[in-house]
Scaffold this active site. Structure first.
Site, short mmCIF file in Angstrom:
data_model
loop_
_atom_site.label_atom_id
_atom_site.label_comp_id
_atom_site.label_asym_id
_atom_site.label_seq_id
_atom_site.Cartn_x
_atom_site.Cartn_y
_atom_site.Cartn_z
N GLU A 269 0.89 -1.17 0.00
CA GLU A 269 0.00 0.00 0.00
C GLU A 269 0.92 1.21 0.00
O GLU A 269 1.59 1.48 0.98
CB GLU A 269 -0.92 -0.04 1.23
N CYS A 303 -1.66 8.76 2.92
CA CYS A 303 -1.42 8.25 1.57
C CYS A 303 -2.57 8.60 0.63
O CYS A 303 -2.37 8.74 -0.58
CB CYS A 303 -1.21 6.75 1.61
#
EC number: 1.2.1.19
Length: 501
Positions: A269, A303
């Site tokens: 990720e 993120c």
């Protein structure tokens, strides 16, 4: 039906004592093999909180050996009922609730996270994710398959084995739980490397894992640096899977190491440069607020940050005006202080990188609406910054800033904004704001992103899969799909004397 009320936010602990600074292997505390330690800083003051044992390859080898032993056929962990694994995860969730105040204080002190956010969002998310994974433990199963011939065929979903898990510094506790929750629910053992900037909550959680009753070797935690401890996990020949949350640059190194070693399974990720599209028919109050939180939450260190705001030209000026007004309301300071809603960046490296990108925006012709520099003379603080008149070729429109910097761009048509939104190597998240249902469905299906939020942003829950397209990663976390990332699917075909339908 309304959501459950959030708990009241207490005052943070005034006299937090750091109890756990050692490496955790086999439910025991160890000094590093090398004898080295590394400092852990408070990013709001730049002062050293404590020193933590610095693990490297030798310590990772010890941890992997313990994890492998715990995974052996016939071990207490392998023979444990799946429902009992779920009970242990629920027990861990209860212990986190008991220590909620301590953990939230520690996360604010070590990670620069606003205390109320740590207490409500991070701890709340951790506890919900653990309970979700606990519920799955005895529901992960295979199928029977009607094969041709006198064959009885069934599938088994089996744990992969020893899983290396490398945790980022922006959500150290939440990402720790996102990693170990599904891995343990499925019956794996783990070797975890927390980020060197933020190892403290992981080490406290190690003590809770032991207290909950997990057998020795099931969870092992090796604090250390990426190029040493992280690299040792990624290239280890007896690690069956590695999961990593962090930068795309490091994700590439991990995938390369996995391929060059034993071709271990990999979930990643990684970074993002997520578009957030505001159409002229949107509720502007809602769009401004969600877009604001989408990029400024946790000092922009997310993120999925909404770091490219595309606004339809007829409402562009009004959107910019309201966004600047909203950004100017921030109160910066020590994240443990009541009333503070923006803390520091995690370290000097990130702080300086953000300021460099802000300077590039000024030089390349973006209009600085507010902020644009360092805040205060102590700690790694950056002023909330808004740029308008941003164009797609500017560095601030292309590079992941990971800071409190909002870029607002203008668009004219649906086709134009879809093309521009997708013109990036990333594909983690996206948002769009419109009252037009047809537009919402059309645009959300066209955006190249693992999650698309419509008339909201950054709404994550344990039930929903999360992960990226393109260079934002591989695989998924959370939800049913996130659990399956920690299983191998085995087919068993058995010859029988006669098959009956």
């Amino acid at each position: 039906m309304s959501s459950p009320a959030q708990p009241a936010v207490p005052a943070p602990l005034a006299d937090l004592k750091i109890q756990h600074t050692k490496i955790f292997i086999n439910n025991e505390w160890h000094n590093s093999v090398s004898g080295k330690k590394f400092p852990v800083l408070n990013p709001a003051t730049e002062e050293v909180i404590c020193h933590v044992e610095e693990g490297d390859k030798a310590d990772v080898d010890k941890a992997v050996k313990a994890a492998r032993q715990a995974f052996q056929i016939g071990s207490p962990w392998r023979t444990m009922d799946a429902s009992e694994r779920g009970r242990l995860l629920n027990k861990l969730a209860d212990l986190m609730e008991r220590d909620r105040l301590l953990l939230a204080t520690m996360e604010a002190l070590n990670g620069g996270k606003v205390f109320a956010n740590a207490y409500l969002s991070d701890l709340g998310g951790c506890i919900k994710a653990l309970k979700y994974c606990a519920g799955w433990a005895d529901k992960i199963h295979g199928q029977t398959i009607p094969s041709d011939g006198d064959i009885f065929t069934y599938t088994r979903r089996e744990p992969i084995g020893v899983c290396g898990q490398i945790i980022p510094w922006n959500f150290p506790m939440l990402m720790f739980i996102w990693k170990i929750g599904p891995a343990l629910s499925c019956g794996n053992t783990v070797v975890v490397k927390p980020a060197e900037q933020t190892p403290l909550t992981a080490l406290h959680l190690a003590s809770l894992i032991k207290e909950a009753g997990f057998p020795p070797g099931v969870v092992n935690i090796v604090p250390g640096y990426g190029p040493t401890a992280g690299a040792a996990i990624s290239s280890h020949m007896d690690v069956d899977k590695v999961a990593f949350t962090g930068s795309t640059q490091v994700g590439k190194l991990i995938k390369e190491a996995a391929g060059k070693s034993n071709l271990k399974r990999v979930t990643l990720e990684l970074g993002g440069k997520s578009p957030c599209i505001v159409f002229a028919d949107a509720d502007l109050d809602i769009a401004v607020e969600f877009a604001h939180h989408g990029v400024f939450y946790h000092q922009g260190q997310c993120c999925v940050a909404a770091s490219r705001i595309f606004v339809e030209e007829s409402v562009y000026d009004e959107f910019v005006k309201r966004s600047v007004e909203r950004a100017k309301k921030y109160v910066l300071g020590n994240p443990l202080t009541p009333g503070i809603n923006q803390g520091p960046q995690i370290d000097k490296e990130q702080h300086d990188k953000i300021l460099d990108l802000i300077e590039s925006g000024k030089k390349e012709g973006a209009k600085l609406e507010c902020g644009g520099g360092r805040w205060g003379n102590k700690g790694f603080f950056v002023q909330p910054t808004v740029f308008s008149n941003v164009t797609d070729e500017m560095r601030i429109a292309k590079e992941e800033i990971f800071g409190p910097v909002q870029q607002i761009m203008k668009f004219k048509s649906v086709d134009d904004v879809i093309k521009r939104a997708n013109n990036t190597t990333y594909g983690l998240a996206a948002g769009l704001f419109t009252k037009d249902l047809d537009k919402a469905i059309t645009v959300s299906s066209a955006l190249q992103a693992g999650v698309v939020w419509v008339n909201c942003y950054m709404m994550l829950s344990a039930q929903c899969p999360f992960g990226g397209f393109k260079m934002s990663g591989n695989g998924r976390e959370l939800g049913e799909h996130g659990l399956y990332e920690y299983t191998e699917l085995k087919t068993v075909a058995m010859k029988i004397s006669q098959k009956n339908s």
